[in-house]
Scaffold this motif. Structure first.
Motif, short mmCIF file in Angstrom:
data_model
loop_
_atom_site.label_atom_id
_atom_site.label_comp_id
_atom_site.label_asym_id
_atom_site.label_seq_id
_atom_site.Cartn_x
_atom_site.Cartn_y
_atom_site.Cartn_z
N ARG A 472 65.00 60.52 7.94
CA ARG A 472 65.32 59.51 8.74
C ARG A 472 66.80 59.49 8.79
O ARG A 472 67.54 59.08 10.03
N ALA A 473 67.58 59.82 7.69
CA ALA A 473 69.31 59.69 7.85
C ALA A 473 69.41 60.97 8.70
O ALA A 473 70.44 60.72 9.48
N LEU A 474 69.13 62.11 8.58
CA LEU A 474 69.43 63.07 9.47
C LEU A 474 69.06 62.83 11.12
O LEU A 474 70.08 63.19 11.91
N SER A 475 68.13 62.21 11.39
CA SER A 475 67.69 61.74 12.54
C SER A 475 68.85 61.01 13.16
O SER A 475 69.29 60.87 14.29
N ALA A 476 69.20 59.93 12.51
CA ALA A 476 70.03 58.86 12.75
C ALA A 476 71.67 59.62 12.96
O ALA A 476 72.23 59.24 13.97
#
Length: 629
Positions: A472-476
C-alpha cells in the motif's frame, strides 16, 4: 458504442452524455464527459425499477459504500444521484474490452494472460471486500482488460436489487447464473467467499472458452452450479488447482483473495496479455478518444456568437485543452490526486520520470502524510540517508509500522534480490522478497523514462505481516511520483544534476578496465561499467562526508588513507583486489556532502592487484568535469 437516441438524456448532473455504451435489464450505460474533458461511464437505472422508496434507500446505501472502493484493479465510483427521476451512478471510464468479448473474439487466454487475470481479480476483491461489499455479479462482461491488468466494474449494484419485490415476483434471477455461487443460486446468505467462486468460474471460462456450469437453460445451469462437479481438465495444469479450490461447493473451503493472490503469483509465467488482446485494448482506447474528440469539436463548431472570430478561436483552444486532458495530461491527476470526480478513458498512467526528475527526487517527501496519510499518522522524525529515508507511523488501529523508501538502488541488484509477485502496479510488475514477513519490502522498476528502482520497506515493530503495508505504501509512492514528483532544491552546478555515465571518459575506461568497457545506467546517480578485466560502479550522489568521524567508525572496508589526484584530496579504502575512492565535491547539510564515488573490482576470473591505480586514472579524468567547490 452507439450515438445517443432521441430518448437518451443529453446531460446527467455535471456530465454531458456522448454515446451509449450498452443497455441491459437494469438500465443503460452511457459515455459521459465532465466540463474539463474527462470521461466517465454513467449507469442510469430504468424507471420501472425505481418506484419504491425502499429501492432508492438501498441504492443510496450501496452507492455510498461503492465510493469507498479504490485500487488499481477496480473502476472507482466518482459521482452519484440517487434522487434523480432515473437514479444514476458515474464511475471511471475504463477504455478496455470486456473479458467476454476478448474470449469470444480471440479464444481462451494462454497461461501468462490467465496469471495476470487471476492476480488482478484477487487484488480487486481485496479492495472490494475491504469496504464490506460483496460484488454478487462477477462475470466476464464485468471484467474489463487494460494494459496492466483487469479492472472490475459494477460492484455493489446487485446487492441493492437483492430484495426488490418487483424483480423477485417475476422470477428474475439477480446475477448471472453461469457465474453464481451455490449459495447465491439457492438464495442463501452470502459472504465474500461467493465472489471467490465467481472468480473460479471466470478463470475457467477464460482458460477454456465457456463457463464450467454452462447448460441449455437457466434451471439446468443453476442445477449444475449446485450439484455438479465442474470439469476443469481444460484449464492449464499450473492454474487448475487454483480454479478447483475456488469452485469448492463449501464456502469455507475456498481460498481468501489474499491466498488466491499468493497462489496465482507462484505460477511460473510472465503476467501479460497476448499481442492480439493488447491491440484490441488500443483500439478501444482509440474509440474513446474519437468520441471525446468529436464532442470537443462539436462544442465549438457553431457557438452562439460565432461571428466573433476571437471568441470562436478561444472556444477552439478550450476544446483542444479538454482533448489534451483526455489524452493524457489529466491522466496523472485522475490517478494520483485522490480527488473524487476525475476519470479518463485510459488506464493508470505509466510512471515515466525525466533524467532531471529522477536525479533530484526527494525520498523523505514521499513518506510525508500527504502521500502516506491513509496508512496512519507519523510518530517520529524523518531519517534521511542520501537517496533513502525512513519514518515511523502508527495506524488507525494502533499498529506501529516503520516505512523506508529507497531510490538509489541499482536496477540490476533489485532484479537479483526480488522476484515477481504476479501483480502489477502502475504498468510495472510488482517485485517482492517474502509473501508474509514482519519486515517486508516491495519494489517496482520503471518501464518508461529513466530506468530506476523504487523500493519501499515496511517494518512491523511487533508481530504481524508487513507486506500489505509495504504494497500500500509503494502504491501511494508510485501515485505521487506519477503525478507530482517531489524534487530537492540544489544549486545549478550540483553534481546531483549530472549524468553519471556521460561524465566518464571513454578512452580512460578502455585503458583502465579493458575492452569493451560497456556502460549501463544502474540508477539515476550511478553508472556501471563492465570491461574485459575489471568492473566499476561509479556514482555522483549525496552521502555522509568521507572525512566524518561517524563514517570512519562505521566503515570497515580496508586500509583508509588519502591520495592527491588531479589536485584534489581523495579518500581511499583499499582491499587486496578492490578499491574504493571517494572525493568530496562540496559539503551540503549536517555531515552530508556531494561526493564522487568509485568502486573498482576485478572480473571474476581475473583476480589481480592494482585496483587503486586504475581507479585513480578514472578519477583523474572525471575531476576536470566537476563543478568548482
Amino acid at each position: 458504442m452507439k450515438p445517443l437516441g432521441p430518448q437518451d438524456p443529453g446531460r446527467l448532473g455535471r456530465y454531458r452524455m456522448l454515446a451509449v455504451i450498452g443497455r441491459g435489464g437494469m438500465g443503460q450505460v452511457l459515455l459521459g464527459q465532465a466540463g474539463d474533458g474527462r470521461l466517465v461511464a454513467v449507469k442510469q437505472i430504468h424507471a420501472h425499477l425505481t418506484g419504491s422508496s425502499e429501492f432508492r434507500d438501498r441504492f443510496r446505501r450501496e452507492a455510498i459504500a461503492s465510493q469507498q472502493v479504490t485500487g488499481a484493479y477496480t473502476a472507482g465510483v466518482v459521482d452519484v444521484d440517487t434522487d434523480a427521476e432515473n437514479p444514476w451512478l458515474a464511475s471511471e471510464y475504463i477504455a478496455g474490452p470486456a473479458l467476454q468479448e476478448v474470449v469470444d473474439s480471440f479464444g481462451p487466454l494462454h497461461l501468462s494472460g490467465l496469471k495476470l487475470l487471476a492476480t488482478g481479480l484477487a487484488m480487486a476483491l481485496i479492495e472490494i471486500h475491504r469496504t464490506g461489499l460483496v460484488h454478487r455479479d462477477l462475470k466476464p462482461s464485468n471484467v474489463l482488460l487494460t494494459n496492466e491488468g483487469p479492472r472490475v466494474i459494477d460492484f455493489g449494484i446487485a446487492r441493492a436489487l437483492e430484495d426488490d419485490v418487483q424483480l423477485t415476483a417475476t422470477g428474475t434471477v439477480v446475477g448471472s447464473p453461469a457465474y453464481m455461487s451455490p449459495e447465491q443460486a439457492e438464495c442463501s446468505p452470502l459472504s465474500a467467499a461467493s465472489d471467490i467462486f465467481s472468480v473460479g468460474t471466470i478463470l475457467a471460462m477464460a482458460a477454456t472458452g465457456a463457463s464450467p456450469f454452462q447448460g441449455v437453460s437457466t434451471p439446468q445451469i443453476l442445477y449444475n452450479v449446485l450439484y455438479r462437479t465442474p470439469d476443469t481438465s481444460g484449464v492449464p495444469g499450473p492454474l487448475r488447482p487454483v480454479v478447483d479450490a475456488c469452485l469448492a461447493k463449501d464456502p469455507v473451503a475456498r481460498p481468501t483473495p489474499e491466498q488466491l493472490l499468493e497462489a496465482a503469483g507462484a505460477i511460473a509465467a510472465e503476467p501479460m496479455w497476448p499481442v492480439r488482446v493488447r491491440r484490441r485494448i488500443a483500439e478501444t482506447q482509440d474509440e474513446a478518444i474519437r468520441w471525446a474528440t468529436g464532442a470537443a469539436v462539436a462544442a465549438v463548431e457553431d457557438p452562439p456568437d460565432s461571428r466573433n472570430p476571437l471568441r470562436r478561436n478561444h472556444l477552439r483552444v478550450i476544446a483542444a485543452m479538454a482533448l489534451a486532458t483526455v489524452l493524457g495530461v489529466g491522466a496523472a491527476l485522475a490517478w494520483g490526486s485522490g480527488v473524487t470526480g476525475h476519470a479518463v478513458p485510459m488506464s493508470e498512467p505509466a510512471l515515466a520520470l525525466t533524467p532531471d526528475e529522477a536525479r533530484l527526487l526527494d525520498p523523505c517527501r514521499l513518506l510525508e502524510p500527504d502521500v502516506l496519510g491513509e496508512l496512519g499518522t507519523p510518530t517520529a522524525e524523518l531519517v534521511e540517508n542520501g537517496n533513502s529515508c525512513d519514518i515511523a507511523y502508527t495506524t488507525a488501529d494502533g499498529k506501529k509500522v516503520s516505512f523506508g523508501v529507497r531510490l538509489g538502488i541499482s536496477v540490476r541488484e533489485t532484479r537479483e534480490i526480488f522476484s515477481m509477485t504476479g501483480t502489477a502496479l502502475g504498468w510495472m510488475p510488482l517485485l517482492g522478497d517474502d509473501t508474509e514477513a514482519r519486515i517486508c519490502e516491495r519494489a517496482v522498476l520503471t518501464q518508461n523514462g529513466v530506468s530506476m528502482a523504487v523500493r519501499v520497506q515496511a517494518h512491523m515493530t511487533a508481530a504481524g505481516n508487513g507486506c500489505p503495508f509495504a504494497e500500500r505504501a509503494l502504491s501511494a509512492v508510485v501515485r505521487r511520483l506519477s503525478v507530482n514528483p517531489p524534487l530537492r532544491e540544489v544549486p545549478d552546478d550540483s553534481v546531483l544534476r549530472l549524468d553519471p555515465c556521460a561524465i566518464l571518459d571513454r578512452k580512460t575506461e578502455l585503458d583502465a578496465l579493458g575492452d569493451p568497457a560497456k556502460r549501463e545506467q544502474s540508477s539515476p546517480h550511478g553508472c556501471q561499467v563492465t570491461g574485459r578485466d575489471w568492473g566499476m560502479d561509479f556514482a555522483l550522489k549525496e552521502a555522509p562526508r568521507p572525512d566524518s568521524a561517524a563514517r570512519a567508525a562505521k566503515s570497515g572496508l580496508g586500509v583508509k588513507s588519502t591520495r592527491e589526484i588531479g589536485g584534489r584530496t581523495v579518500f581511499v579504502e583499499e582491499l587486496p583486489y578492490r578499491c574504493y575512492l571517494t572525493l568530496m565535491v562540496r559539503p551540503t547539510r549536517g555531515d552530508k556532502a556531494e561526493i564522487v564515488h568509485i568502486d573498482l573490482f576485478p572480473a571474476p576470473d581475473k583476480i589481480q592487484p592494482g585496483a587503486c591505480d586504475r581507479a585513480a586514472r578514472v578519477m583523474s579524468s572525471v575531476i576536470p568535469k566537476l563543478p568548482k567547490s
